[in-house]
Design a protein around this motif. Structure first.
Motif, PDB file in Angstrom:
ATOM      1  N   ALA A  33       0.829  -1.200   0.000  1.00  0.00           N
ATOM      2  CA  ALA A  33       0.000   0.000   0.000  1.00  0.00           C
ATOM      3  C   ALA A  33       0.868   1.257   0.000  1.00  0.00           C
ATOM      4  O   ALA A  33       1.975   1.271   0.544  1.00  0.00           O
ATOM      5  CB  ALA A  33      -0.908   0.011   1.228  1.00  0.00           C
ATOM      6  N   LEU A  34       0.338   2.320  -0.610  1.00  0.00           N
ATOM      7  CA  LEU A  34       0.908   3.662  -0.528  1.00  0.00           C
ATOM      8  C   LEU A  34      -0.164   4.580   0.025  1.00  0.00           C
ATOM      9  O   LEU A  34      -1.283   4.645  -0.516  1.00  0.00           O
ATOM     10  CB  LEU A  34       1.353   4.150  -1.909  1.00  0.00           C
ATOM     11  CG  LEU A  34       1.735   5.630  -2.011  1.00  0.00           C
ATOM     12  CD1 LEU A  34       3.017   5.915  -1.235  1.00  0.00           C
ATOM     13  CD2 LEU A  34       1.890   6.062  -3.463  1.00  0.00           C
ATOM     14  N   ILE A  35       0.142   5.289   1.110  1.00  0.00           N
ATOM     15  CA  ILE A  35      -0.775   6.261   1.699  1.00  0.00           C
ATOM     16  C   ILE A  35      -0.265   7.663   1.403  1.00  0.00           C
ATOM     17  O   ILE A  35       0.905   7.978   1.677  1.00  0.00           O
ATOM     18  CB  ILE A  35      -0.908   6.057   3.222  1.00  0.00           C
ATOM     19  CG1 ILE A  35      -1.503   4.682   3.534  1.00  0.00           C
ATOM     20  CG2 ILE A  35      -1.753   7.160   3.842  1.00  0.00           C
ATOM     21  CD1 ILE A  35      -1.545   4.350   5.014  1.00  0.00           C
TER      22      ILE A  35
ATOM     23  N   PRO B 213     -12.143  -1.894  -1.847  1.00  0.00           N
ATOM     24  CA  PRO B 213     -11.296  -2.969  -1.331  1.00  0.00           C
ATOM     25  C   PRO B 213     -11.606  -4.350  -1.886  1.00  0.00           C
ATOM     26  O   PRO B 213     -10.751  -5.242  -1.835  1.00  0.00           O
ATOM     27  CB  PRO B 213     -11.560  -2.929   0.183  1.00  0.00           C
ATOM     28  CG  PRO B 213     -12.008  -1.536   0.461  1.00  0.00           C
ATOM     29  CD  PRO B 213     -12.791  -1.138  -0.751  1.00  0.00           C
ATOM     30  N   ASP B 214     -12.823  -4.563  -2.419  1.00  0.00           N
ATOM     31  CA  ASP B 214     -13.182  -5.888  -2.909  1.00  0.00           C
ATOM     32  C   ASP B 214     -12.707  -6.142  -4.336  1.00  0.00           C
ATOM     33  O   ASP B 214     -12.788  -7.264  -4.835  1.00  0.00           O
ATOM     34  CB  ASP B 214     -14.698  -6.081  -2.841  1.00  0.00           C
ATOM     35  CG  ASP B 214     -15.457  -5.028  -3.642  1.00  0.00           C
ATOM     36  OD1 ASP B 214     -15.055  -3.851  -3.594  1.00  0.00           O
ATOM     37  OD2 ASP B 214     -16.442  -5.384  -4.304  1.00  0.00           O
TER      38      ASP B 214
ATOM     39  N   THR C  33      -8.473   6.104   8.570  1.00  0.00           N
ATOM     40  CA  THR C  33      -9.133   5.168   7.660  1.00  0.00           C
ATOM     41  C   THR C  33      -8.130   4.557   6.694  1.00  0.00           C
ATOM     42  O   THR C  33      -8.155   3.349   6.431  1.00  0.00           O
ATOM     43  CB  THR C  33     -10.247   5.880   6.879  1.00  0.00           C
ATOM     44  OG1 THR C  33     -11.177   6.447   7.796  1.00  0.00           O
ATOM     45  CG2 THR C  33     -10.959   4.915   5.949  1.00  0.00           C
ATOM     46  N   ALA C  34      -7.246   5.391   6.150  1.00  0.00           N
ATOM     47  CA  ALA C  34      -6.219   4.884   5.243  1.00  0.00           C
ATOM     48  C   ALA C  34      -5.360   3.831   5.927  1.00  0.00           C
ATOM     49  O   ALA C  34      -5.071   2.768   5.353  1.00  0.00           O
ATOM     50  CB  ALA C  34      -5.351   6.034   4.737  1.00  0.00           C
TER      51      ALA C  34
ATOM     52  N   ASN D 205      -5.462  -3.953   6.586  1.00  0.00           N
ATOM     53  CA  ASN D 205      -6.400  -5.072   6.471  1.00  0.00           C
ATOM     54  C   ASN D 205      -6.125  -5.845   5.185  1.00  0.00           C
ATOM     55  O   ASN D 205      -6.848  -5.724   4.198  1.00  0.00           O
ATOM     56  CB  ASN D 205      -7.838  -4.554   6.504  1.00  0.00           C
ATOM     57  CG  ASN D 205      -8.852  -5.682   6.500  1.00  0.00           C
ATOM     58  OD1 ASN D 205      -8.538  -6.812   6.879  1.00  0.00           O
ATOM     59  ND2 ASN D 205     -10.061  -5.378   6.056  1.00  0.00           N
ATOM     60  N   ASP D 206      -5.076  -6.662   5.205  1.00  0.00           N
ATOM     61  CA  ASP D 206      -4.647  -7.354   3.990  1.00  0.00           C
ATOM     62  C   ASP D 206      -3.937  -8.639   4.385  1.00  0.00           C
ATOM     63  O   ASP D 206      -3.258  -8.691   5.413  1.00  0.00           O
ATOM     64  CB  ASP D 206      -3.698  -6.454   3.175  1.00  0.00           C
ATOM     65  CG  ASP D 206      -3.460  -6.986   1.779  1.00  0.00           C
ATOM     66  OD1 ASP D 206      -4.412  -7.006   0.976  1.00  0.00           O
ATOM     67  OD2 ASP D 206      -2.320  -7.392   1.493  1.00  0.00           O
TER      68      ASP D 206
END
Length: 448
Positions: free
Chosen positions: A232-234, A341-342, A365-366, A372-373
């Motif tokens: 992920a990148l935030i 996300p789905d 939230t990010a 969550n992965d």
């Protein structure tokens, strides 16, 4: 028979026989037979052999880069960079090997108590296609310098590159110390299940890694695994959107997105989203002429399937998203918005030049969604907020967290992937620990 096609033209590069059971058993037998002598070879002599091999690799840089270009589609600069990194890695382990040490313990006055690292035996090294020379150098270098013998199977997508690199190293070693076999997944499965293989070191997909872990568990061998990632990148509020887009493009599009720690999903916080997205689309246009093809048609189909799934389930394709006509397996830099996300592009590793964006209301939230992965390889956070940076590196359940840079890091850094991304240290001095087993010795005089 393995048929390798040039991903730029579709022309046949080579046809390579697949090692059968007898070939694999013979390679393991020779490595097993060579192990007692190699483990008794002084560490300094093993290191000298690696140093000589590194010099040979540097001399063959053009040859190795040419093979890599033809088999995987890497750009020339990337291919040469991989060769240079591989030679440096061999030298690094040549220097670290002789100073890899155990501990003395404080027992009774009359006794000597030691903890001593010993080679594990035969290591099967199964390497990937996306950086075949540099990755192989780390695993081969660490295994060999600590006194193990090796059976190496390069990826079936670049057998010529992998074999040639291993041959350059093996030329400086006694017979049997480094064996090479060509083949596909069935060959790797044979090595993972072989009775006299003590360690299986694998870099590749999570599905293959899981099968290897199971095969090793059945017979008590060690599995050292770096599997897939979904990094992920935030992009936090307060971040310069143009700079953030440049970082995102580098992470998503370099090597056509075919890097283990490529950016796979992007979370953009609040007000920065629109300007960041516009800048990333512009960056995608600039990257279009700089990337090579995907490694083969199978990989391109996977990438396009992920993009198509996203488009059909609500994502917007801002640029790219179509297979390019003509020869080769090229795919354009692609930017998606309105991702959820789905979608496959967020759930699974796409491994292509795709930048999927999800806008979220706040940093919390990010961070929650990024965490969550099922994968746990790496993640990047772009933020000017020190407290957010602290929360991120402490909270993200991954092996590597990068703050304000998608790539980079000090030499010798080593991390452990989490979850479906594998287990064990794959780099740095800690890799020497993975390649050895520690024995405790308690030595007392008679009658004490």
């Amino acid at each position: 028979m393995l048929t390798v096609l040039d991903p730029r033209t579709g022309d046949t590069v080579a046809q390579v026989p697949i090692a059968d059971a007898d070939d694999c058993n013979g390679a393991v037998h020779r490595a097993h037979a060579a192990a007692p002598s190699w483990r008794r070879t002084p560490a300094a002599e093993r290191a000298a052999a690696l140093t000589a091999a590194a010099a040979a690799v540097r001399e063959a840089a053009a040859e190795l880069a040419d093979l890599n270009e033809r088999e995987t589609g890497k750009t020339r600069d990337d291919a040469l960079g991989g060769v240079d990194a591989s030679a440096g890695t061999l030298v690094q382990y040549a220097e670290l090997g002789p100073v890899h040490r155990g501990r003395s313990l404080h027992g009774s006055w009359q006794a000597t108590d030691l903890m001593i690292p010993e080679p594990r035996g035969v290591v099967a090294v199964l390497t990937p296609w996306n950086d075949p020379v540099a990755v192989a150098a780390g695993l081969l270098g660490a295994a060999l310098v600590t006194g193990n013998t090796v059976v190496h199977k390069p990826s079936e997508r670049c057998p010529l590159t992998g074999r040639r690199f291993a041959e350059l190293v093996a030329a400086h070693l006694p017979p049997g110390v480094l064996e090479i076999v060509d083949g596909d997944g069935s060959t790797g499965a044979r090595l993972a299940a072989a009775e006299n293989v003590d360690v299986v070191a694998h870099v590749g997909s999570s599905n293959t890694g899981s099968a290897i872990a199971l095969a090793c568990a059945r017979r008590g061998a060690k599995a050292l695994l770096e599997n897939g990632g979904n990094d992920a990148l935030i992009v936090d509020v307060g971040t310069d959107p143009q700079w953030a887009a440049e970082q995102a493009a580098l992470g998503s599009f370099a090597n056509a997105g075919q890097i283990c720690v490529s950016v796979e999903r992007i979370y953009v916080v609040g007000s920065v989203a629109e300007s960041f997205t516009d800048a990333l689309v512009e960056q995608a246009g600039e990257w279009a002429s700089r990337i090579g093809p995907l490694v083969d048609e199978r990989q391109r189909e996977q990438v396009h399937h992920h993009v198509t799934d996203a488009a059909q389930t609500g994502a917007t394709v801002l640029t790219g998203g179509e297979r390019q006509p003509g020869p080769g397996t090229f795919y354009p830099p692609t930017v998606l918005t309105d991702c959820t996300p789905d979608m496959l592009v967020f759930r699974e590793e796409t491994f292509g030049p795709v930048a999927p964006i999800r806008c979220v209301p706040d940093f919390a939230t990010a961070l929650a969604e990024a965490s969550n992965d099922r994968y746990g390889l790496g993640a990047t956070v772009l933020t000017p907020d020190m407290s957010h940076a602290q929360d991120a590196w402490r909270s993200l359940p991954v092996g590597t967290v990068k703050i304000n840079a998608v790539f980079g890091g000090a030499p010798g850094g080593a991390s452990e992937p989490r979850g479906a991304s594998g287990s064990g240290f794959g780099f740095g001095p800690e890799l020497l620990d993975e390649m050895t087993a520690t024995k405790v010795v308690h030595w007392s005089p008679p009658g004490a």
